[in-house]
Design an enzyme around this catalytic site. Structure first.
Site, PDB file in Angstrom:
ATOM      1  N   LYS A   1       0.856  -1.198   0.000  1.00 33.99           N
ATOM      2  CA  LYS A   1       0.000   0.000   0.000  1.00 33.99           C
ATOM      3  C   LYS A   1       0.890   1.246   0.000  1.00 33.99           C
ATOM      4  O   LYS A   1       2.105   1.137   0.212  1.00 33.99           O
ATOM      5  CB  LYS A   1      -0.927  -0.045   1.212  1.00 33.99           C
ATOM      6  CG  LYS A   1      -0.201  -0.014   2.542  1.00 33.99           C
ATOM      7  CD  LYS A   1      -1.115  -0.414   3.698  1.00 33.99           C
ATOM      8  CE  LYS A   1      -0.381  -0.285   5.014  1.00 33.99           C
ATOM      9  NZ  LYS A   1      -1.033  -1.016   6.108  1.00 33.99           N
TER      10      LYS A   1
ATOM     11  N   TYR B   1      12.918  31.735   3.981  1.00 31.41           N
ATOM     12  CA  TYR B   1      11.718  32.308   4.616  1.00 31.41           C
ATOM     13  C   TYR B   1      11.856  32.399   6.128  1.00 31.41           C
ATOM     14  O   TYR B   1      12.384  31.487   6.772  1.00 31.41           O
ATOM     15  CB  TYR B   1      10.503  31.415   4.344  1.00 31.41           C
ATOM     16  CG  TYR B   1       9.992  31.435   2.928  1.00 31.41           C
ATOM     17  CD1 TYR B   1       9.515  32.611   2.353  1.00 31.41           C
ATOM     18  CD2 TYR B   1       9.936  30.271   2.181  1.00 31.41           C
ATOM     19  CE1 TYR B   1       9.010  32.618   1.062  1.00 31.41           C
ATOM     20  CE2 TYR B   1       9.430  30.259   0.900  1.00 31.41           C
ATOM     21  CZ  TYR B   1       8.969  31.437   0.333  1.00 31.41           C
ATOM     22  OH  TYR B   1       8.474  31.426  -0.940  1.00 31.41           O
TER      23      TYR B   1
HETATM   24  C1  LIG Z   1      -0.070  -1.899   6.760  1.00 29.40           C
HETATM   25  C2  LIG Z   1      -0.489  -3.189   7.322  1.00 29.40           C
HETATM   26  C3  LIG Z   1       0.458  -4.200   7.569  1.00 29.40           C
HETATM   27  C4  LIG Z   1       1.948  -3.989   7.418  1.00 29.40           C
HETATM   28  O1  LIG Z   1       2.469  -3.411   8.581  1.00 29.40           O
HETATM   29  P1  LIG Z   1       4.064  -3.248   8.736  1.00 29.40           P
HETATM   30  O2  LIG Z   1       4.226  -2.763  10.115  1.00 29.40           O
HETATM   31  O3  LIG Z   1       4.472  -2.242   7.718  1.00 29.40           O
HETATM   32  O4  LIG Z   1       4.640  -4.576   8.472  1.00 29.40           O
HETATM   33  C5  LIG Z   1      -0.012  -5.435   7.973  1.00 29.40           C
HETATM   34  N1  LIG Z   1      -1.334  -5.656   8.155  1.00 29.40           N
HETATM   35  C6  LIG Z   1      -2.271  -4.704   7.950  1.00 29.40           C
HETATM   36  C7  LIG Z   1      -3.704  -5.022   8.161  1.00 29.40           C
HETATM   37  C8  LIG Z   1      -1.875  -3.432   7.538  1.00 29.40           C
HETATM   38  O5  LIG Z   1      -2.801  -2.486   7.354  1.00 29.40           O
END
Ligand SMILES: *Cc1c(COP(=O)(O)O)cnc(C)c1O
Length: 383
Positions: free
Chosen positions: A45, A276
């Site tokens: 993701k 800035y």
């Molecule tokens: C994002 C996510 C993960 C991955 O988590 P990490 O800490 O990056 O390994 C795993 N399970 C779910 C449901 C997630 O939303």
């Protein structure tokens, strides 16, 4: 259903070097912690945590990955053509606003969906009724994360209904841990106990036809009892422990290195202010280098006057406010700084002064945010 793409700009001068060997090595090392039969779900993701979703999926074709987890159906559509071998798990729960066309698209493509309410199941059943399509569903059981899961008391009814419906299949049961990255794992163990109790009460443990999963990166590394049938790893694949560990059991190598060139050099006298708000005043004659990257590219404004960058083997301070698409570094002591020379903004070394751990601590955030904020228009160059 279509995903509409706007014209997509890539900036060749902003370069995120993606080390495919490191990515594949991290996956290998993570898998070495699991039983051979444990499935591996690569979480991609947020543009693969900023590493480029299609680049990452392409590299992972060489790894033994069973699932790709994405946040939304739109990412599934985006990578569908790249993932013939693996299944896709969409983490956002299907819901009554999902749209019939989305439900059937998931069923048609064999994408696994998350479900966490009876109402959503009724919607799925209606959407697919009369067709011979079957949607694979993973029930998200609340065990203490306090987010999207269904309470265990309602989950058994949901599971029953999924199994009774001709158009749905119970493909998985999972939960998500809230504190696996913390040093004190007592709450995580408590969650696991609640999840195990739920599985036992509903005769789900040991069933061959469903995938049981709970572990994120931290739990994969620290809690082997949480592995069940599949682990879901995100941050660790990209080379980071959710929180830096003192003596980690496996090596994780950072995958991304972000660089941009020096585009201007100039010297200012002592007493002159920079950028800035005049938050930096030169205490000596100072040579400035302009780097064409700023907060709009994902480099935090809160790093102003705090962070460091690397020019060759020298370290240079970020001085003055980080601007929208420019920032300044002090190269007074960098003898050979030159226009066109690449500056390392995010380093691929855990101990570097501009490594992700250093930057996240300076910006008072977590390594996830430093990585995911690297803008999509940064050119991902795979090595
Ligand atoms: C994002 C996510 C993960 C991955 O988590 P990490 O800490 O990056 O390994 C795993 N399970 C779910 C449901 C997630 O939303």
């Amino acid at each position: 259903m279509r995903v509409y793409r706007s014209r997509h700009l890539i900036r060749p001068d902003l370069q995120a070097h993606i080390n495919s060997g490191a990515l594949l090595g991290n996956v290998r090392n993570l898998k070495s912690l699991c039983k051979p039969a444990t499935k591996f779900c690569a979480v991609i993701k947020a543009n693969a945590y900023g590493h480029g979703i299609s680049e990452t999926v392409n590299i992972l074709q060489k790894a033994d990955v069973d699932f790709f987890a994405v946040a939304s159906i739109y990412e599934a559509i985006d990578i569908a053509e790249l993932t013939a071998e693996q299944s896709i798990l969409i983490l956002e729960s299907v819901n009554v606003a999902s749209g019939v066309d989305q439900i059937s698209l998931c069923a048609k493509n064999g994408w696994h969906c998350v479900i966490a309410s009876i109402g959503a199941l009724e919607f799925v059943a209606t959407s697919l009724s009369g067709s011979d399509m079957v949607l694979d569903l993973h029930v998200n059981v609340e065990s203490g994360m306090g987010r999207c899961g269904i309470d265990p008391e309602q989950a058994n009814l949901l599971i029953e209904k999924i199994q009774k419906c001709d158009n749905t299949r119970l493909a998985g049961i999972y939960t998500h841990l809230a504190t696996a990255d913390e040093e004190d794992l007592s709450y995580a163990w408590q969650q696991l106990e609640a999840f195990n109790a739920f599985l036992a009460a509903n005769d789900l443990a040991g069933r061959e036809d469903i995938i049981i999963h709970a572990a994120n990166s931290a739990a994969t590394i620290k809690m082997p009892e949480s592995h069940f049938d599949m682990v879901r790893c995100g941050i660790s694949m990209y080379g980071y422990y959710s929180r830096r560990m003192k003596s980690p059991p496996i090596e994780l190598v950072p995958v991304m290195k972000l660089q941009a060139p020096i585009v201007q050099l100039k010297t200012i006298g002592a007493g002159h202010s920079v950028s800035y708000g005049r938050s930096f005043t030169a205490g000596r004659e100072t040579r400035l280098a302009v780097v064409p990257l700023g907060y709009a590219d994902g480099y935090f404004r809160s790093l102003s006057n705090k962070a460091k960058m690397k020019v060759g083997s020298c370290v240079a301070n970020v001085i003055g406010r980080v601007c929208m698409d420019q920032l300044l570094i002090d190269v007074t002591d960098v003898a050979d700084a030159a226009i066109g020379q690449m500056v390392t903004i995010i380093d691929d070394d855990h101990d570097s002064p501009c490594g992700v751990y250093a930057l996240s601590s300076l910006a008072e955030t977590i390594c996830y945010e430093i990585l995911t904020c690297v803008h999509a228009h940064v050119n991902r160059i795979v090595h």
